[in-house]
Design a protein around this motif. Structure first.
Motif, mmCIF file in Angstrom:
data_model
loop_
_atom_site.group_PDB
_atom_site.id
_atom_site.type_symbol
_atom_site.label_atom_id
_atom_site.label_comp_id
_atom_site.label_asym_id
_atom_site.label_seq_id
_atom_site.Cartn_x
_atom_site.Cartn_y
_atom_site.Cartn_z
ATOM 1 N N VAL A 173 1.080 -0.915 -0.073
ATOM 2 C CA VAL A 173 -0.355 -0.115 0.128
ATOM 3 C C VAL A 173 1.365 1.209 0.028
ATOM 4 N N ASP A 174 0.853 1.841 -0.978
ATOM 5 C CA ASP A 174 1.552 3.188 -0.689
ATOM 6 C C ASP A 174 0.293 4.752 -1.192
ATOM 7 N N GLU A 175 0.547 5.009 -0.544
ATOM 8 C CA GLU A 175 -0.845 6.131 -0.433
ATOM 9 C C GLU A 175 -0.624 7.327 -0.905
ATOM 10 N N LYS A 176 1.004 7.356 -1.301
ATOM 11 C CA LYS A 176 1.079 8.459 -1.972
ATOM 12 C C LYS A 176 1.165 7.981 -3.861
ATOM 13 N N GLY A 177 0.890 6.973 -4.023
ATOM 14 C CA GLY A 177 0.150 6.495 -5.153
ATOM 15 C C GLY A 177 1.936 5.442 -5.778
ATOM 16 N N ILE A 178 1.534 4.961 -6.206
ATOM 17 C CA ILE A 178 2.387 4.283 -6.799
ATOM 18 C C ILE A 178 3.252 4.310 -7.790
ATOM 19 N N ASP B 153 9.853 -5.651 -1.539
ATOM 20 C CA ASP B 153 11.398 -4.666 -2.504
ATOM 21 C C ASP B 153 10.982 -3.548 -2.126
ATOM 22 N N TYR B 154 9.889 -3.559 -3.276
ATOM 23 C CA TYR B 154 9.111 -2.332 -3.345
ATOM 24 C C TYR B 154 9.270 -1.663 -2.267
ATOM 25 N N ALA B 155 8.149 -2.116 -1.207
ATOM 26 C CA ALA B 155 8.016 -1.347 -0.184
ATOM 27 C C ALA B 155 8.838 -0.521 0.319
ATOM 28 N N ALA B 156 10.333 -1.297 0.558
ATOM 29 C CA ALA B 156 11.480 -1.717 0.846
ATOM 30 C C ALA B 156 11.929 -0.588 0.550
ATOM 31 N N ARG B 157 12.294 -0.523 -0.588
ATOM 32 C CA ARG B 157 13.136 1.191 -0.957
ATOM 33 C C ARG B 157 12.172 2.279 -1.183
ATOM 34 N N ARG B 158 11.335 2.020 -1.209
ATOM 35 C CA ARG B 158 10.179 2.986 -1.457
ATOM 36 C C ARG B 158 10.158 3.673 -0.377
ATOM 37 N N GLY B 159 10.544 3.018 1.116
ATOM 38 C CA GLY B 159 9.990 3.893 2.470
ATOM 39 C C GLY B 159 8.805 4.353 2.452
ATOM 40 N N GLY B 160 8.975 5.792 3.265
ATOM 41 C CA GLY B 160 8.396 6.292 3.235
ATOM 42 C C GLY B 160 6.471 5.530 4.286
ATOM 43 N N ASP B 161 5.734 6.046 3.446
ATOM 44 C CA ASP B 161 4.387 5.579 3.815
ATOM 45 C C ASP B 161 4.143 3.913 3.216
ATOM 46 N N ALA B 162 4.862 3.435 2.354
ATOM 47 C CA ALA B 162 4.631 2.523 1.865
ATOM 48 C C ALA B 162 4.959 1.944 2.937
ATOM 49 N N ARG B 163 4.235 0.476 2.960
ATOM 50 C CA ARG B 163 4.139 -0.185 3.586
ATOM 51 C C ARG B 163 3.525 -1.411 2.759
ATOM 52 N N PHE B 164 4.350 -2.786 3.066
ATOM 53 C CA PHE B 164 4.356 -4.458 2.650
ATOM 54 C C PHE B 164 3.023 -5.296 3.919
ATOM 55 N N VAL B 165 2.434 -5.687 3.465
ATOM 56 C CA VAL B 165 1.241 -6.466 3.993
ATOM 57 C C VAL B 165 1.472 -8.291 3.464
ATOM 58 N N SER B 166 2.157 -8.999 4.252
ATOM 59 C CA SER B 166 2.186 -10.268 3.624
ATOM 60 C C SER B 166 0.772 -11.028 3.938
ATOM 61 N N GLY B 167 0.611 -11.835 3.176
ATOM 62 C CA GLY B 167 -0.448 -12.871 2.902
ATOM 63 C C GLY B 167 -1.513 -12.276 1.862
ATOM 64 N N SER B 168 -2.782 -12.715 2.196
ATOM 65 C CA SER B 168 -3.577 -11.811 0.430
ATOM 66 C C SER B 168 -4.755 -10.713 1.039
ATOM 67 N N GLY B 169 -5.380 -10.050 1.080
ATOM 68 C CA GLY B 169 -5.937 -9.228 1.517
ATOM 69 C C GLY B 169 -5.204 -7.546 1.143
#
Length: 459
Positions: free
Chosen positions: A281-286, A304-320
């Motif tokens: 999830v990236d609230e600023k936009g992908i 990897d995207y969430a780790a490199r993007r930083g900021g408000d981007a977050r990774f959530v494991s699993g479905s959802g």
């Protein structure tokens, strides 16, 4: 057998006939659950057509359409880099040539079996009809898993696969393309083996080729772009547009990436994407450039995207991924990924439109939840037809020894998607189901194929 619901129920004699036909299809295709689901989703909308056109009943059009013209299953032996021998199973279901040569992709994935290939081929028949292009429907693939295989191993597998399949192909017979697990690399190996065996440079026998050797500009982008263009048309018919909309996307492969790209071009803010590990999830936009670098170049994961993007981007494991609030949802991953529970969550979050970028990613129960809530819902046979439409444009260029610009091809794609939307929209209204794109797509595609079959005799 579950009853046939929805549009057929007001036409009782036709409903009984459809139930009988569906029961026969279940008995003749045991265990093929995805195929059963795809057939039922079409049949349950056809009552009004059969009531208006009894000649289709007399000619047994439905029974013929649901039976593939040809089903091929073959052995694919190959050796890995250590010399160990593996044996996979190959498939090609040539479903319908009523409108043109069989056309549809090849999927390389461990989940591939005859039922899945038949479901995909059945959907392809109507999808291809809706494009207005002269192409029939088919699908194929193998239970081979290209993940973690070397280029040399994939080349040897593709060569073995094509050695068996080539005798059934031709630009006027059957024209495969790519699908899950089959991209430009695999198409290149397959084409090379076809050329080597046949001693012909028959460009039109495969689509999805490299632009430098017969491929079409915009083919890579076409399925994702087309899905968003159809969504924009749906919203426009309701007096709305995509500009400023919050969009959730599932998947992070080719279709998802270019759906994100086109949505952003039209002013939307895409806040999610996913893979088999989880979702981001990236609230600023992908950040599309970063996502492309990770997925297309580095073959990485959305984590990897969430780790490199930083900021408000977050990774959530699993479905959802469908717990992410959005106004527009684009399921672009795989079949049956969006459940009734997911649909209810989307409705509570204020979703206005859902368009299938993948093939049958929404369960029938989820479709009903969305439609009952007044959400604009576009089935895959309409919304993701941009890919095969552009493949047909590639065939057109190959036949004329021509090459079009990206802008010209994209303009043609946009024109085709507008045509598909208008056909679905107007057909739904004509049959008393305004705004129901499932009914519109199914009936519009069915009528095109049925008319051709009636004209061509008992085939």
């Amino acid at each position: 057998m579950p009853p046939i619901p929805q549009a057929a129920t007001s036409h009782q004699p036709e409903t009984r006939l459809i139930e009988q036909l569906y029961g026969k299809i279940l008995r003749r295709n045991l265990g093929e659950t995805e195929f059963h689901q795809a057939v039922r989703e079409v049949l349950e909308t056809l009552g009004p057509v059969l009531a208006k056109r009894p000649e289709l009943v007399d000619a047994r059009i439905i029974e013929r359409i649901c039976e593939p013209e040809r089903q091929l299953i073959f052995r694919v032996p190959w050796a890995d880099d250590t010399g160990d021998i593996h044996v996979n199973r190959g498939f090609r279901v040539e479903f319908s040539s009523a409108l043109g040569p069989y056309k549809g992709g090849l999927r390389f994935h461990p989940s591939v079996n005859l039922g899945i290939v038949k479901f995909l081929g059945f959907e392809q028949v109507f999808k291809n009809a809706l494009t207005g292009m002269p192409i029939g429907g088919g699908k194929g693939g193998s239970d081979f898993d290209p993940k973690n295989r070397s280029d040399a191993e994939i080349m040897r597998f593709c060569q073995s696969f094509m050695t068996e399949l080539h005798r059934h192909l031709g630009e006027y017979t059957d024209v495969p393309a790519g699908d899950i697990g089959v991209g430009g690399r695999e198409i290149g190996y397959l084409f090379g083996q076809y050329k080597r065996i046949t001693n012909r440079y028959e460009s039109g026998v495969l689509t999805g080729k490299g632009v430098g050797w017969g491929g079409a500009q915009a083919r890579t982008e076409a399925t994702g772009y087309g899905c968003v263009l159809f969504t924009a048309e749906m919203l426009r018919s309701r007096g709305e547009d995509l500009d400023g909309r919050r969009v959730a996307v599932s998947g992070s492969g080719n279709v998802a990436i270019y759906a994100i790209e086109k949505a952003q071009q039209l002013g939307a803010r895409v806040v999610s994407c996913s893979d088999s590990d989880g979702y981001v999830v990236d609230e600023k936009g992908i950040d599309l450039a970063l996502l492309k670098e990770i997925k297309e170049t580095g073959r990485g994961r959305v984590a990897d995207y969430a780790a490199r993007r930083g900021g408000d981007a977050r990774f959530v494991s699993g479905s959802g991924v469908w717990t992410v609030p959005c106004e527009v949802a684009l399921p672009c991953a795989t079949q049956n990924e969006l459940t009734a529970e997911d649909a209810a969550t989307l409705v509570r979050g204020g979703v206005k439109a859902v368009a299938e970028g993948a093939n049958m990613p929404t369960t029938p129960e989820a479709v009903r939840v969305l439609q009952e809530a007044g959400v604009a819902f576009a089935p895959g046979k309409a919304a993701n037809a941009g890919g095969v439409a552009t493949s047909a444009l590639e065939m057109q260029q190959n036949a004329s020894r021509d090459s079009w610009s990206f802008a010209h091809t994209e303009d043609r794609l946009a024109e085709i998607m507008r045509h598909i939307h208008a056909s679905c929209h107007d057909t739904a209204e004509r049959y008393g189901a305004p705004g129901n794109y499932v009914v519109g797509a199914n009936i519009a595609g069915f009528e095109l194929v049925a008319e051709a079959m009636l004209a061509q005799g008992l085939i």
